[in-house]
Design a protein around this motif. Structure first.
Motif, short mmCIF file in Angstrom:
data_model
loop_
_atom_site.label_atom_id
_atom_site.label_comp_id
_atom_site.label_asym_id
_atom_site.label_seq_id
_atom_site.Cartn_x
_atom_site.Cartn_y
_atom_site.Cartn_z
N LYS A 1 21.06 -11.14 -79.10
CA LYS A 1 22.44 -11.35 -80.03
C LYS A 1 22.95 -12.25 -79.32
CE LYS A 1 26.42 -7.75 -79.81
NZ LYS A 1 26.61 -6.63 -80.06
N GLY A 2 23.69 -13.08 -80.68
CA GLY A 2 24.65 -13.96 -80.70
C GLY A 2 24.06 -15.58 -80.88
N LYS A 3 22.50 -15.11 -80.81
CA LYS A 3 22.07 -16.77 -81.35
C LYS A 3 22.15 -16.58 -82.72
CE LYS A 3 19.41 -16.17 -77.20
NZ LYS A 3 17.67 -16.90 -76.82
N LEU B 1 17.82 -23.30 -96.33
CA LEU B 1 17.83 -21.97 -95.28
C LEU B 1 19.31 -21.29 -95.46
CD1 LEU B 1 17.96 -25.52 -93.34
CD2 LEU B 1 15.79 -23.90 -93.86
N PHE B 2 18.68 -20.08 -94.86
CA PHE B 2 19.76 -19.01 -94.72
C PHE B 2 20.08 -18.64 -92.74
CE2 PHE B 2 19.74 -14.52 -93.60
CZ PHE B 2 21.14 -14.38 -93.93
N THR B 3 21.56 -18.88 -92.80
CA THR B 3 21.60 -18.92 -91.43
C THR B 3 22.54 -16.85 -91.34
OG1 THR B 3 22.25 -21.46 -91.95
CG2 THR B 3 23.39 -20.43 -89.31
N TYR C 1 25.68 -9.53 -85.97
CA TYR C 1 26.69 -9.54 -86.75
C TYR C 1 26.81 -10.06 -87.36
CZ TYR C 1 28.39 -10.74 -81.67
OH TYR C 1 28.94 -10.69 -80.66
N PRO C 2 27.41 -9.57 -88.41
CA PRO C 2 27.79 -9.43 -89.94
C PRO C 2 28.35 -10.80 -90.36
CG PRO C 2 29.76 -8.49 -89.11
CD PRO C 2 29.46 -8.45 -88.31
#
Length: 82
Positions: A33-35, A68-70, A75-76
């Motif tokens: 989470k948060g990465k 690329l998708f980031t 998180y939304p």
């Protein structure tokens, strides 16, 4: 930014689908989470790191000019403005 072969909406759609179908089950979401997660939408390969700059640099070195998708895990959105 869209690449020559994919629109922005296609990149988002493919990235979210890859995350839900393959990556989500391969990672521990609670520990991740948060990465920042950067997914190559053509191959399904990804880079993940708590440091956004490190994740981005490794992705660029590994995937070059691929689409690329980031996202930020858990998180939304990856970032918040304001």
């Amino acid at each position: 930014m869209p690449t020559a072969n994919y629109s922005e909406s296609e990149i988002i759609q493919r990235g979210k689908r890859l995350y839900e179908q393959t990556i989500r089950v391969a990672i521990d979401e609670e520990q991740s989470k948060g990465k920042l997660l950067v997914i190559n939408i053509e191959t399904g390969e990804y880079e993940m790191d708590a440091d956004d700059v490190v994740a981005a640099k490794r992705s660029k070195a590994r995937f070059g000019e691929a689409a690329l998708f980031t996202m930020k895990i858990g998180y939304p959105s990856a970032y918040r403005l304001g």
